[in-house]
Structures are given as C-alpha cells and as structure tokens.
Design a protein around this motif. Structure first.
Motif, PDB file in Angstrom:
ATOM      1  N   VAL A  82       0.825  -1.204   0.000  1.00 21.68           N
ATOM      2  CA  VAL A  82       0.000   0.000   0.000  1.00 21.68           C
ATOM      3  C   VAL A  82       0.863   1.258   0.000  1.00 21.68           C
ATOM      4  CG1 VAL A  82      -0.253   0.325   2.519  1.00 21.68           C
ATOM      5  CG2 VAL A  82      -2.126   0.947   1.010  1.00 21.68           C
ATOM      6  N   ASP A 134       1.524   3.897  -3.425  1.00 19.82           N
ATOM      7  CA  ASP A 134       1.168   5.301  -3.215  1.00 19.82           C
ATOM      8  C   ASP A 134       2.321   6.230  -3.561  1.00 19.82           C
ATOM      9  OD1 ASP A 134      -0.893   7.211  -1.890  1.00 19.82           O
ATOM     10  OD2 ASP A 134       1.005   7.725  -0.935  1.00 19.82           O
ATOM     11  N   ASN A 135       3.565   5.744  -3.399  1.00 21.04           N
ATOM     12  CA  ASN A 135       4.724   6.591  -3.672  1.00 21.04           C
ATOM     13  C   ASN A 135       4.800   7.018  -5.126  1.00 21.04           C
ATOM     14  OD1 ASN A 135       5.757   6.772  -1.103  1.00 21.04           O
ATOM     15  ND2 ASN A 135       7.122   5.021  -1.316  1.00 21.04           N
ATOM     16  N   LEU A 160       0.621   8.688  -7.268  1.00 22.99           N
ATOM     17  CA  LEU A 160       0.185  10.084  -7.178  1.00 22.99           C
ATOM     18  C   LEU A 160       0.762  10.940  -8.292  1.00 22.99           C
ATOM     19  CD1 LEU A 160      -1.237  12.416  -5.709  1.00 22.99           C
ATOM     20  CD2 LEU A 160       0.807  12.653  -4.291  1.00 22.99           C
ATOM     21  N   TYR A 195       3.647  14.447   2.438  1.00 18.06           N
ATOM     22  CA  TYR A 195       3.719  13.023   2.774  1.00 18.06           C
ATOM     23  C   TYR A 195       5.171  12.621   3.032  1.00 18.06           C
ATOM     24  CZ  TYR A 195       3.586   7.954   2.092  1.00 18.06           C
ATOM     25  OH  TYR A 195       3.740   6.601   2.258  1.00 18.06           O
ATOM     26  N   SER A 207      -6.268   7.962   3.320  1.00 17.88           N
ATOM     27  CA  SER A 207      -6.568   7.722   1.903  1.00 17.88           C
ATOM     28  C   SER A 207      -8.010   8.103   1.582  1.00 17.88           C
ATOM     29  CB  SER A 207      -6.335   6.248   1.566  1.00 17.88           C
ATOM     30  OG  SER A 207      -4.978   5.892   1.740  1.00 17.88           O
ATOM     31  N   SER A 217      -8.320  11.829   1.621  1.00 18.61           N
ATOM     32  CA  SER A 217      -7.663  12.403   0.443  1.00 18.61           C
ATOM     33  C   SER A 217      -8.554  12.289  -0.789  1.00 18.61           C
ATOM     34  CB  SER A 217      -6.328  11.705   0.183  1.00 18.61           C
ATOM     35  OG  SER A 217      -5.404  11.957   1.217  1.00 18.61           O
ATOM     36  N   ARG A 226      -2.690  14.205   3.016  1.00 16.89           N
ATOM     37  CA  ARG A 226      -1.488  13.483   2.587  1.00 16.89           C
ATOM     38  C   ARG A 226      -0.479  13.391   3.740  1.00 16.89           C
ATOM     39  NH1 ARG A 226      -0.053  10.184  -0.957  1.00 16.89           N
ATOM     40  NH2 ARG A 226       1.928  11.232  -1.401  1.00 16.89           N
ATOM     41  N   MET A 258      -1.534  10.581   5.838  1.00 18.13           N
ATOM     42  CA  MET A 258      -1.097   9.320   5.230  1.00 18.13           C
ATOM     43  C   MET A 258       0.377   9.058   5.527  1.00 18.13           C
ATOM     44  SD  MET A 258      -3.036   9.541   1.519  1.00 18.13           S
ATOM     45  CE  MET A 258      -2.371   7.984   0.933  1.00 18.13           C
ATOM     46  N   GLY A 291       2.686   1.337 -10.129  1.00 18.09           N
ATOM     47  CA  GLY A 291       2.016   2.573  -9.724  1.00 18.09           C
ATOM     48  C   GLY A 291       1.557   3.425 -10.899  1.00 18.09           C
ATOM     49  N   PHE A 321      -6.577   7.148  -4.575  1.00 22.76           N
ATOM     50  CA  PHE A 321      -6.464   6.984  -3.123  1.00 22.76           C
ATOM     51  C   PHE A 321      -7.377   5.879  -2.614  1.00 22.76           C
ATOM     52  CE2 PHE A 321      -5.329  11.525  -3.776  1.00 22.76           C
ATOM     53  CZ  PHE A 321      -4.017  11.459  -3.326  1.00 22.76           C
ATOM     54  N   ASN A 326      -6.313   2.214  -2.225  1.00 22.61           N
ATOM     55  CA  ASN A 326      -5.574   1.765  -1.040  1.00 22.61           C
ATOM     56  C   ASN A 326      -6.456   1.020  -0.043  1.00 22.61           C
ATOM     57  OD1 ASN A 326      -3.244   3.063  -1.969  1.00 22.61           O
ATOM     58  ND2 ASN A 326      -3.731   4.965  -0.908  1.00 22.61           N
TER      59      ASN A 326
END
Length: 539
Positions: free
Chosen positions: A28, A32-33, A36, A66, A101, A104, A117, A120, A163, A180, A183
């Motif tokens: 997760v 997310d890294n 986005l 973040y 998440s 967001s 963020r 998160m 991603g 988001f 997640n």
C-alpha cells in the motif's frame, strides 16, 4: 488467533504466510509513492474540469507533505514499535493510512489534500518499519531471513512500474480520487490477515522513553528534507534554503549530542561503530539517491521527450521492477557464495555502469533500449537492496529490529529526496543555458526566459506559440533536457562508483549473526500479556 497464546512452532509454521501478509501491508505504501505523480496534471485543472485547481507550489506540497512527515517520523515510530509492540503499531499505521486515503479521495481543496497526505505519511511511518522488524523476528535463521528480506525488497520495488500503470488506468476511467480509494481494499486485507497470521513481538527489556531524542530527530529530519526538497525551486544558495540547512544541521548535531549523553537513547550511536551497519546504511542511501533521482528524470524523458502516454511510460518501467523482484531474492544465493562485500559492491558497480549508459539516450531512442537499460539498473539495485538491508538488520539484536528497520527506511527516503533534488538541479543547471543558446536570435528575447524553466512548462508554452516557431521550441526543449539528463547520469554514476569503493573498503566480506549475540538482551519467555502474543526474542 489474537486471544490465544502464540507458540513458537506456530510462528515458524506460518512464517511464509506471515511474509505474504507483511508484503501486502508494504504494498500500500510503495504503490502510493508513485501512483500520485500520474494524477498531478489532473489536480492542477480547475474544479469544473475535474481537478482541484492546484498551483505548482500546492502540487509540490501534495507530494512533499507526505514525504517529510513519513521520513521525519520513521526513527521515532520504529523505536516505539520495539517498545510497545510491532504488530500493534502496524495495525495503527494501516488504520491511519486507510483513513488518510479516504479523506484524500474526498478532498475538495488543494490545501485540504496537503493535510490529508500528511496524515497518510503518519500511517506510512508506522507501517514500513513494522513490516521489516516483524519479518526479522519471524525469520530467525540467517539464510531464511536473507531470502525473506530479498522478497520484501523486491515487493518494495513494485511501485516503480505498477504505480504509474495503475494510476493511468484509474484516471482514464474514474475521477482523480480513485487513486487513493484503491488503497482501502489493500488496507482491509492487511488488517484481516494480519490479525490471523502476524505475531506480536517487542523488546523484552525496553529502555526508558526518550521524548527529547524523538522530538529532535523529527525536527532535524523534517527541516533538512524540507530544505533539500525546496532547494531546486528557490536556489541552493538562497537565504531561506541556507537557513533551513543551518537549522536542520544544528538540530541534527543536537540530536547526536543528546543521544551520546542520554543513558537511554532512542538511537544507540554505538551501532554505527559496526561497519556492517554503517557501510550498508551508506550503500542504501546512495543507491536510492541515484534511483529516485533517475526515475524522476526518466518519467519526464519518457513522456516529454519521447512522447509516451502515462500508461506507456509506466509499462516501460515495469520490467525494471520485475528484474528487481527476481534479483533481490536471488541475491542471497550470491551472498552465500561470494559474501556481502562482493555482491553489494558488484551491484553498486552495475548501477553505476547503468547510469553511464543513460548518456547514450537521445530524443529518438526506441523503447527496447530504454527497457534494457532500466533492467540493467534493476539488476544492480536488486543485488544492493536485499544484502545491504540484511546487513543492517543482521547487525542488531532482534529486540532492536524496529530501530534497524527505521534506519533502513530513513536512509531510503532521505537518499531518494536528496537524489531528486540534486539530480533535478543538475538537469536544470544545463537545461536553462542550453535553451537560451539554442533560442537566442530565433525567438524574441522577452519570450526566452519563460522557456528555460522546465521541459513540461516549455512544451505547454510551445502548444500556444505560432506554428512557425513551435517545432524549434519543442526540438530545443527535448535536446536540452537530454543534455541535462546526461550530466545528471554521469554525476549519479560517479556517486555509485564511490559507494562501491567504500563498500569494498568498509563492509565486512562475511558477517555471522553470532556478532549480535554480544548485543542481544537476555532471552525472555513467551508471554500473553494483555492478550497479545509475544514470541521470545532469540539472541
């Protein structure tokens, strides 16, 4: 179950299932890294166009809030996980990350999204060190632990390709908040299966809390990272950036002085006297400095120079993630035969050679050579990430696994942030003068300055320029970007070669787990305190 006594044989029997659950929890974060970044152009659009109307500064802080919170809290969360229970704080982290998440996805304002963020980031800071420290306590046999860490490291690379592809698909079919909401199912799966398969563990002899050390570490890392991230935009020698660096360094020195004088330090600086710990930490930092920096440049190269779509650009990077996933677990075989020193130094050398080959990329390079070069980089990384991480975790007593995991994660995030800032600045330092040289005398002088900012901005301006000069501007932008990327690649290669030489000099060729038995606390019996499963911490 959570209300039953957790027997050592049960932990051993379910250890590979536990690893799968830990990797799901890690997934997760790694998704997310990168996911986005795909949505940033959409977020910059006005609300009536399906965005939030975010300014360039707000877009940067949607990403950076973040990163700064996540990296700044890692040392503290790793330490308190050792003290109060690693599974407990993994659960807290997943819940906070899931809430962040959901908030967001529902954000109606860019500033609100910046805040969610950051929330998160708090959740991520609890999750990532917990996964690795739990793994270390479940896999107590050195060779099995090395294989498990290799799989963990491979999963941590999934976000590189998955991603962007996932984000591109979601944005093509749904609104931006879907990146988001994706997640939430992963968080739920981690909570359900974690309850069943993840054992509780903690330091059986925790020292007193070190609140001042925690505050100093959070402030030092947060201020330093903020200065590094903002430096390319404001200038490395601007007063505010210099003040940020000075403040961050002063806080970091204060943290070190306090930790040396405190009789119950959050981070025992004696750990750094072990070359297995310190040399491996440096290797991870420099590897991620190069990786994050080059991924930052490559995504722009693929989309702005070669003209690939977001999904296509992510697909080009996907084979690299696959290579890392294969190479990282297999690296334990080479470590057993050749030793850590040879494998890590060899991996760093391969990474350096890969960066050098990036100087052969042009504005017309076909897809296949780009994939092959990124796979070469992935091969080198896989043989650095897993052995170096295992060296860090294997050099500490398992009771301090949270501290070791936090150090490993902090070096990743810090190295990555510095890499994006430094290599991005190097590219800009060549991009601007080359654009000026190529356009002087061909474009009105008053229009040149706005065209020297970034390739994305330049191409956006070119779309609205007269058709007579549009091809000239676009060609100059692509050629100048590639020239700047070549410079950044050479510098990155040099950094990796220096790191390889440092590993050859300082990292032990082989290190048995026996070395940490001298640092380990006394063995504690299995307990059921407060209904939690606390397996013995093996020396």
């Amino acid at each position: 179950m959570r209300d039953q006594v957790n027997k050592p044989d049960e932990v051993h029997r379910d250890r590979w299932i536990t690893l799968v659950v830990l990797c799901v929890s890690l997934l997760v974060i790694v998704l997310d890294n990168t996911i986005l970044n795909v949505a940033l152009p959409r977020l910059s659009k006005l609300p009536v166009e399906g965005g939030l109307g975010a300014s360039q500064s707000q877009l940067q802080w949607i990403v950076d809030s973040y990163t700064i919170v996540f990296a700044g809290l890692l040392l503290t969360t790793g330490t308190i996980g050792d003290r109060f229970g690693r599974y407990r704080f993994l659960t807290v982290g997943l819940i906070v990350f899931g809430i962040g998440s959901a908030l967001s996805a529902m954000a109606t304002d860019a500033n609100l999204l910046i805040g969610t963020r950051a929330l998160m980031g708090v959740g991520g800071a609890f999750i990532m060190p917990a996964t690795l420290s739990i793994l270390t306590n479940v896999f107590t046999e050195p060779r099995e632990r090395a294989k498990a860490i290799g799989i963990w490291a491979g999963v941590s690379a999934l976000g590189l390709g998955v991603g962007p592809v996932t984000g591109g698909f979601l944005l093509a079919h749904f609104w931006w908040g879907s990146i988001f909401l994706v997640n939430i199912p992963v968080v739920i799966a981690g909570l359900i299966f974690g309850y069943r398969y993840i054992p509780e563990s903690k330091d059986p002899n925790p020292s007193k809390a070190d609140p001042l050390g925690a505050l100093l570490s959070i402030a030092a890392l947060g201020v330093l990272l903020a200065a590094v991230i903002e430096a390319p935009a404001h200038g490395w020698t601007s007063p505010e950036i210099l003040a940020g660096f000075a403040t961050g360094i002063a806080l970091f020195v204060g943290f070190m002085v306090w930790e040396m004088r405190c009789d119950h330090p959050m981070l025992n600086l004696e750990f750094f006297k072990n070359p297995r710990f310190s040399a491996a930490s440096a290797a991870i930092t420099l590897t991620f400095l190069g990786l994050f920096g080059m991924i930052f440049l490559l995504t722009q190269y693929l989309q702005s120079v070669l003209g690939y779509s977001t999904i296509k650009a992510g697909a080009v990077l996907l084979p690299q993630a696959v290579v890392i996933m294969i190479a990282a677990p297999l690296s334990s075989i080479w470590v057993n035969r050749l030793g850590n020193k040879v494998v890590v130094a060899g991996g760093l050398t391969v990474c350096g050679l890969a960066f050098l080959t990036f100087t052969q990329l042009t504005v017309t390079t076909p897809m296949v050579p780009v994939i092959l070069l990124t796979c070469l980089l992935g091969l080198g990384m896989g043989n650095v990430m897993a052995p170096a991480t295992d060296s860090i975790m294997g050099s500490l007593p398992r009771a301090k696994a949270g501290v070791g995991s936090a150090m490993n994660d902090t070096t990743r995030q810090t190295g990555g942030a510095v890499g994006v800032a430094v290599l991005g600045s190097l590219l800009s330092s060549r991009y601007a003068p080359e654009m000026t040289a190529k356009l002087t005398g061909k474009v009105p002088e008053q229009f040149i300055q706005p065209l020297t900012d970034s390739i994305g901005k330049t191409l956006g301006i070119a779309e609205k320029a007269p058709s007579a000069v549009r091809p000239l501007i676009e060609s100059a932008a692509r050629e100048s970007f590639v020239s700047g990327m070549h410079l950044a690649s050479i510098v990155a290669a040099g950094i990796l070669f220096v790191a390889a030489l440092s590993v050859v000099k300082w990292l032990p060729a082989r290190a048995l787990d026996d070395e940490r038995s001298t640092m380990a606390p006394p063995r504690e019996p299995i307990g059921t305190g407060a209904g939690l499963r606390v397996p013995a911490v093996e020396p």
